[in-house]
Design a protein around this motif. Structure first.
Motif, mmCIF file in Angstrom:
data_model
loop_
_atom_site.group_PDB
_atom_site.id
_atom_site.type_symbol
_atom_site.label_atom_id
_atom_site.label_comp_id
_atom_site.label_asym_id
_atom_site.label_seq_id
_atom_site.Cartn_x
_atom_site.Cartn_y
_atom_site.Cartn_z
ATOM 1 N N PHE A 101 0.826 -1.206 0.000
ATOM 2 C CA PHE A 101 0.000 0.000 0.000
ATOM 3 C C PHE A 101 0.862 1.258 0.000
ATOM 4 C CE2 PHE A 101 -2.234 -3.433 2.052
ATOM 5 C CZ PHE A 101 -3.453 -3.428 1.396
ATOM 6 N N ALA A 102 0.311 2.313 -0.568
ATOM 7 C CA ALA A 102 0.956 3.622 -0.575
ATOM 8 C C ALA A 102 -0.027 4.653 -0.045
ATOM 9 C CB ALA A 102 1.393 4.003 -1.990
ATOM 10 N N ALA A 103 0.485 5.591 0.734
ATOM 11 C CA ALA A 103 -0.311 6.715 1.225
ATOM 12 C C ALA A 103 0.558 7.963 1.161
ATOM 13 C CB ALA A 103 -0.787 6.468 2.652
ATOM 14 N N CYS A 104 -0.072 9.132 1.075
ATOM 15 C CA CYS A 104 0.661 10.397 0.990
ATOM 16 C C CYS A 104 0.154 11.366 2.053
ATOM 17 C CB CYS A 104 0.497 11.029 -0.394
ATOM 18 S SG CYS A 104 1.205 10.058 -1.745
ATOM 19 N N ARG A 105 0.906 12.437 2.244
ATOM 20 C CA ARG A 105 0.459 13.462 3.179
ATOM 21 C C ARG A 105 -0.718 14.233 2.593
ATOM 22 N NH1 ARG A 105 3.591 14.566 7.528
ATOM 23 N NH2 ARG A 105 5.705 13.702 7.526
ATOM 24 N N GLU A 106 -1.569 14.689 3.485
ATOM 25 C CA GLU A 106 -2.643 15.586 3.071
ATOM 26 C C GLU A 106 -2.021 16.869 2.518
ATOM 27 O OE1 GLU A 106 -5.771 14.997 3.016
ATOM 28 O OE2 GLU A 106 -6.252 13.444 4.479
ATOM 29 N N ALA A 107 -2.793 17.589 1.714
ATOM 30 C CA ALA A 107 -2.268 18.793 1.059
ATOM 31 C C ALA A 107 -1.751 19.821 2.054
ATOM 32 C CB ALA A 107 -3.353 19.409 0.178
ATOM 33 N N ASP A 108 -2.369 19.915 3.233
ATOM 34 C CA ASP A 108 -1.923 20.891 4.228
ATOM 35 C C ASP A 108 -0.783 20.361 5.091
ATOM 36 O OD1 ASP A 108 -3.225 19.034 5.762
ATOM 37 O OD2 ASP A 108 -4.707 20.418 6.609
ATOM 38 N N GLY A 109 -0.318 19.133 4.808
ATOM 39 C CA GLY A 109 0.781 18.559 5.561
ATOM 40 C C GLY A 109 0.385 17.957 6.891
ATOM 41 N N LYS A 110 -0.881 18.028 7.234
ATOM 42 C CA LYS A 110 -1.359 17.534 8.520
ATOM 43 C C LYS A 110 -2.099 16.219 8.331
ATOM 44 C CE LYS A 110 -1.754 22.153 10.517
ATOM 45 N NZ LYS A 110 -2.634 23.130 11.175
ATOM 46 N N GLY A 111 -1.444 15.145 8.665
ATOM 47 C CA GLY A 111 -2.069 13.837 8.527
ATOM 48 C C GLY A 111 -1.800 13.200 7.172
ATOM 49 N N ARG A 167 -7.395 6.632 -8.237
ATOM 50 C CA ARG A 167 -6.373 6.525 -7.187
ATOM 51 C C ARG A 167 -5.729 7.874 -6.886
ATOM 52 N NH1 ARG A 167 -3.310 2.514 -7.287
ATOM 53 N NH2 ARG A 167 -1.219 3.263 -6.817
ATOM 54 N N LYS A 168 -5.683 8.771 -7.874
ATOM 55 C CA LYS A 168 -5.134 10.097 -7.616
ATOM 56 C C LYS A 168 -5.968 10.832 -6.571
ATOM 57 C CE LYS A 168 -2.861 10.852 -12.081
ATOM 58 N NZ LYS A 168 -2.749 11.746 -13.250
ATOM 59 N N SER A 169 -7.281 10.691 -6.669
ATOM 60 C CA SER A 169 -8.145 11.362 -5.702
ATOM 61 C C SER A 169 -7.955 10.784 -4.303
ATOM 62 C CB SER A 169 -9.610 11.246 -6.133
ATOM 63 O OG SER A 169 -10.076 9.913 -6.033
ATOM 64 N N VAL A 170 -7.657 9.493 -4.229
ATOM 65 C CA VAL A 170 -7.394 8.873 -2.928
ATOM 66 C C VAL A 170 -6.125 9.453 -2.324
ATOM 67 C CG1 VAL A 170 -6.941 6.717 -1.700
ATOM 68 C CG2 VAL A 170 -8.560 6.734 -3.608
ATOM 69 N N LEU A 171 -5.031 9.496 -3.117
ATOM 70 C CA LEU A 171 -3.748 9.983 -2.615
ATOM 71 C C LEU A 171 -3.717 11.498 -2.455
ATOM 72 C CD1 LEU A 171 -1.212 7.684 -4.503
ATOM 73 C CD2 LEU A 171 -2.021 7.526 -2.141
ATOM 74 N N GLN A 172 -4.713 12.177 -2.955
ATOM 75 C CA GLN A 172 -4.836 13.615 -2.738
ATOM 76 C C GLN A 172 -5.771 13.933 -1.579
ATOM 77 O OE1 GLN A 172 -6.063 14.853 -6.662
ATOM 78 N NE2 GLN A 172 -3.955 15.009 -7.428
ATOM 79 N N GLY A 173 -6.181 12.897 -0.860
ATOM 80 C CA GLY A 173 -6.985 13.086 0.340
ATOM 81 C C GLY A 173 -8.451 13.339 0.106
ATOM 82 N N LYS A 174 -8.956 12.949 -1.064
ATOM 83 C CA LYS A 174 -10.349 13.219 -1.397
ATOM 84 C C LYS A 174 -11.282 12.045 -1.102
ATOM 85 C CE LYS A 174 -8.944 16.446 -5.033
ATOM 86 N NZ LYS A 174 -8.960 16.754 -6.488
ATOM 87 N N LYS A 175 -10.717 10.972 -0.530
ATOM 88 C CA LYS A 175 -11.523 9.815 -0.139
ATOM 89 C C LYS A 175 -11.312 9.556 1.346
ATOM 90 C CE LYS A 175 -13.238 8.329 -4.135
ATOM 91 N NZ LYS A 175 -14.670 8.102 -4.373
ATOM 92 N N PRO A 176 -12.379 9.201 2.070
ATOM 93 C CA PRO A 176 -12.202 8.889 3.494
ATOM 94 C C PRO A 176 -11.395 7.609 3.679
ATOM 95 C CG PRO A 176 -14.426 8.341 2.768
ATOM 96 C CD PRO A 176 -13.786 9.077 1.628
ATOM 97 N N VAL A 177 -10.736 7.509 4.805
ATOM 98 C CA VAL A 177 -9.950 6.318 5.107
ATOM 99 C C VAL A 177 -10.889 5.151 5.409
ATOM 100 C CG1 VAL A 177 -8.259 5.296 6.679
ATOM 101 C CG2 VAL A 177 -8.066 7.713 6.023
ATOM 102 N N PRO A 178 -10.766 4.024 4.692
ATOM 103 C CA PRO A 178 -11.612 2.861 4.989
ATOM 104 C C PRO A 178 -11.331 2.353 6.400
ATOM 105 C CG PRO A 178 -10.490 2.597 2.875
ATOM 106 C CD PRO A 178 -9.862 3.771 3.555
ATOM 107 N N PRO A 179 -12.323 1.785 7.064
ATOM 108 C CA PRO A 179 -12.104 1.280 8.427
ATOM 109 C C PRO A 179 -10.917 0.327 8.526
ATOM 110 C CG PRO A 179 -14.445 1.272 7.916
ATOM 111 C CD PRO A 179 -13.737 1.647 6.646
#
Length: 223
Positions: free
Chosen positions: A74-84, A193-205
């Motif tokens: 899996f890959a994850a990125c920082r939110e656009a504001d750098g927080k989380g 997937r771009k929208s996911v890594l750009q923080g536009k999708k909620p984190v699945p449980p």
């Protein structure tokens, strides 16, 4: 017949979800174990500067055929504001150099994407480590004061753990590609997937544990 096909589809969907839940848990376990080893962990200052992280538990190292599938993670990125951190997407790591292929052991692999350019490559459907993106073996320890050259030059730093031994590894020639089956299992058909890594999708449980650990072990990016 229609009911039978629907039952098969439902069963396969449940199986895919269970498989991803298990792999997400394995990724969380790998990250937690590695980062809790103190002086032998990934340096905290590198993690705090990383744009994205890739975690591949139990990557297969056996086989001699180029293009063979070695690992899924899996890959994850920082939110656009750098927080989380964002929700994760699925990735596959395939191929690699001769040294990477030979051997039958499994390795846990972690990669940190250190630049905006590296992040943009991760948003693409496929790229080659050491080809389109520069990759270097990551240093180990509490800080990288004496090893800043690696982090300054490379877009991606990588580490592996095999048989309890943890250290940097340069995955030259390995291909990192999107794992669309995983993304579909987590977010539904047609997910971007771009929208996911750009923080536009909620984190699945199922991914909450992994994202919580990313938040725990990396400081928020400062301005």
């Amino acid at each position: 017949m229609k009911k039978f096909l629907l039952a098969v589809l439902a069963a396969s969907t449940v199986w895919a979800g269970e498989a991803e839940d298990k792999r997400l848990q394995e990724a969380s376990t790998v990250l937690g174990e590695i980062m809790s080893t103190g002086d032998k962990a990934i340096p905290q200052d590198l993690f705090s500067k990383a744009q994205c992280a890739v975690i591949v538990p139990a990557m297969k190292k056996g086989g001699f055929i180029l293009g063979a599938k070695y690992g899924r993670g899996f890959a994850a990125c920082r939110e656009a504001d750098g927080k989380g951190w964002t929700a994760p997407v699925g990735v596959r790591v395939e191929g690699g150099s001769v040294g990477f292929q030979i051997g039958g052991a499994e390795s846990d692999v972690i990669m940190l994407v250190m630049s905006q350019k590296g992040m943009e490559r991760l948003l693409a459907s496929k790229f080659t480590l050491g080809g389109e993106a520069t990759v270097a073996a990551g240093p180990v320890g509490r800080d990288t004061t004496a090893q800043t050259d690696a982090s300054m030059r490379a877009e991606i730093l990588s580490w592996s753990r095999s048989r309890g031994v943890f250290g940097g590894i340069a995955l030259q020639g390995a291909t990192l590609r999107a794992d669309e089956d995983v993304d579909t299992a987590l977010y539904g058909s047609g997910v971007d997937r771009k929208s996911v890594l750009q923080g536009k999708k909620p984190v699945p449980p199922a991914a909450k544990g992994l994202v919580d650990l990313l938040n725990k072990y990396s400081a928020y990016k400062g301005n």
